[in-house]
Design an enzyme around this catalytic site. Sequence first.
Site, PDB file in Angstrom:
ATOM      1  N   GLU A  94      23.366  58.616  37.720  1.00  0.00           N
ATOM      2  CA  GLU A  94      22.183  59.328  38.209  1.00  0.00           C
ATOM      3  C   GLU A  94      21.980  60.601  37.395  1.00  0.00           C
ATOM      4  O   GLU A  94      22.948  61.214  36.934  1.00  0.00           O
ATOM      5  CB  GLU A  94      22.420  59.640  39.702  1.00  0.00           C
ATOM      6  CG  GLU A  94      21.335  60.336  40.438  1.00  0.00           C
ATOM      7  CD  GLU A  94      19.977  59.653  40.437  1.00  0.00           C
ATOM      8  OE1 GLU A  94      19.441  59.469  39.338  1.00  0.00           O
ATOM      9  OE2 GLU A  94      19.457  59.349  41.513  1.00  0.00           O
ATOM     10  N   ASP A  95      20.745  61.009  37.224  1.00  0.00           N
ATOM     11  CA  ASP A  95      20.493  62.261  36.508  1.00  0.00           C
ATOM     12  C   ASP A  95      20.703  63.465  37.413  1.00  0.00           C
ATOM     13  O   ASP A  95      21.255  64.480  36.994  1.00  0.00           O
ATOM     14  CB  ASP A  95      19.095  62.277  35.876  1.00  0.00           C
ATOM     15  CG  ASP A  95      17.999  61.919  36.866  1.00  0.00           C
ATOM     16  OD1 ASP A  95      18.308  61.377  37.936  1.00  0.00           O
ATOM     17  OD2 ASP A  95      16.818  62.173  36.562  1.00  0.00           O
TER      18      ASP A  95
ATOM     19  N   ASP B 262      19.826  65.624  44.593  1.00  0.00           N
ATOM     20  CA  ASP B 262      19.095  66.755  45.171  1.00  0.00           C
ATOM     21  C   ASP B 262      19.236  66.660  46.693  1.00  0.00           C
ATOM     22  O   ASP B 262      20.245  67.092  47.257  1.00  0.00           O
ATOM     23  CB  ASP B 262      17.640  66.638  44.682  1.00  0.00           C
ATOM     24  CG  ASP B 262      16.766  67.823  45.041  1.00  0.00           C
ATOM     25  OD1 ASP B 262      16.813  68.270  46.186  1.00  0.00           O
ATOM     26  OD2 ASP B 262      16.014  68.297  44.184  1.00  0.00           O
TER      27      ASP B 262
ATOM     28  N   PHE C 228      13.794  73.775  39.898  1.00  0.00           N
ATOM     29  CA  PHE C 228      13.285  72.476  39.473  1.00  0.00           C
ATOM     30  C   PHE C 228      13.432  72.358  37.964  1.00  0.00           C
ATOM     31  O   PHE C 228      12.861  73.144  37.211  1.00  0.00           O
ATOM     32  CB  PHE C 228      11.823  72.282  39.886  1.00  0.00           C
ATOM     33  CG  PHE C 228      11.413  70.847  39.830  1.00  0.00           C
ATOM     34  CD1 PHE C 228      11.636  70.007  40.916  1.00  0.00           C
ATOM     35  CD2 PHE C 228      10.841  70.324  38.686  1.00  0.00           C
ATOM     36  CE1 PHE C 228      11.293  68.657  40.856  1.00  0.00           C
ATOM     37  CE2 PHE C 228      10.496  68.976  38.617  1.00  0.00           C
ATOM     38  CZ  PHE C 228      10.716  68.153  39.705  1.00  0.00           C
TER      39      PHE C 228
ATOM     40  N   ARG D  55      10.204  64.381  29.942  1.00  0.00           N
ATOM     41  CA  ARG D  55      11.443  63.587  29.910  1.00  0.00           C
ATOM     42  C   ARG D  55      12.104  63.611  28.535  1.00  0.00           C
ATOM     43  O   ARG D  55      13.309  63.430  28.411  1.00  0.00           O
ATOM     44  CB  ARG D  55      11.157  62.132  30.280  1.00  0.00           C
ATOM     45  CG  ARG D  55      10.790  61.895  31.729  1.00  0.00           C
ATOM     46  CD  ARG D  55      10.905  60.410  32.057  1.00  0.00           C
ATOM     47  NE  ARG D  55      10.136  60.035  33.232  1.00  0.00           N
ATOM     48  CZ  ARG D  55      10.604  60.067  34.482  1.00  0.00           C
ATOM     49  NH1 ARG D  55      11.822  60.470  34.708  1.00  0.00           N
ATOM     50  NH2 ARG D  55       9.841  59.700  35.500  1.00  0.00           N
TER      51      ARG D  55
END
Length: 178
Positions: free
Chosen positions: A97-98, A101, A150, A163
């Site tokens: 996973e990046d 959160d 963010f 991205r």
Amino acid sequence: MAAPPRVFLPEHKIQERIREMGEQISRDYPHGPLYLIAILKGAFMFVADLTRAISTPTRIEFIGISSYGRGKTSSGEVRVTKDLDVSIEGHDVLIVEDIVDSGVTLTYLLNVLGQRKPKSLEIATLLDKPERRLRPVQAAYVGFQIPDEFVVGYGLDYAEDYRNLRDICVLGEGVAAV
Ligand code: PRP
Ligand code: 7HP
């Protein structure tokens, strides 16, 4: 597109940390194949670098999950946009996973994949934002713990932009929270 993002984690730090993570994962899983299941789209870049940092034989699979739409907060509605093409029954599986959160995405995915009887099921995430957690998800491998900002770049997007940045950046002023 709004103001240019500010670099938060430069490329060289990301790559150095991924090398360390790869070494640890190789030690923990000396026997392959290790199934790396990358969550689309954000983890595509991380899995490409992580698999090359792991010396154990790996297999790469992708699953599409979406819960953010075009905003900065999870819609809370998780949906599978692309399922796995293979069975994971009896295999060591690492979800790649990046970012973790709220934990909503991974709670959902752990439940879905857990029902498919893998031999083991763990999480490797590049970024972890523990302050925002709504569900108690714990990754076995974490690249960086980050504050509640963010971030974009290195696979992470804001409304599908950014991205392709090599660094992980914080968005500048002028990008309204949705
Ligand atoms: C992002 C990110 C994680 C998830 C984490 O995906 O890539 O998969 O949100 O958030 P959570 O812990 O609050 O659930 P997103 O839904 O934006 O899709 P994307 O990977 O295609 O950008
Ligand atoms: C999802 C997500 N996507 C991009 N940047 C962040 O900081 C994020 N948190 N959760």
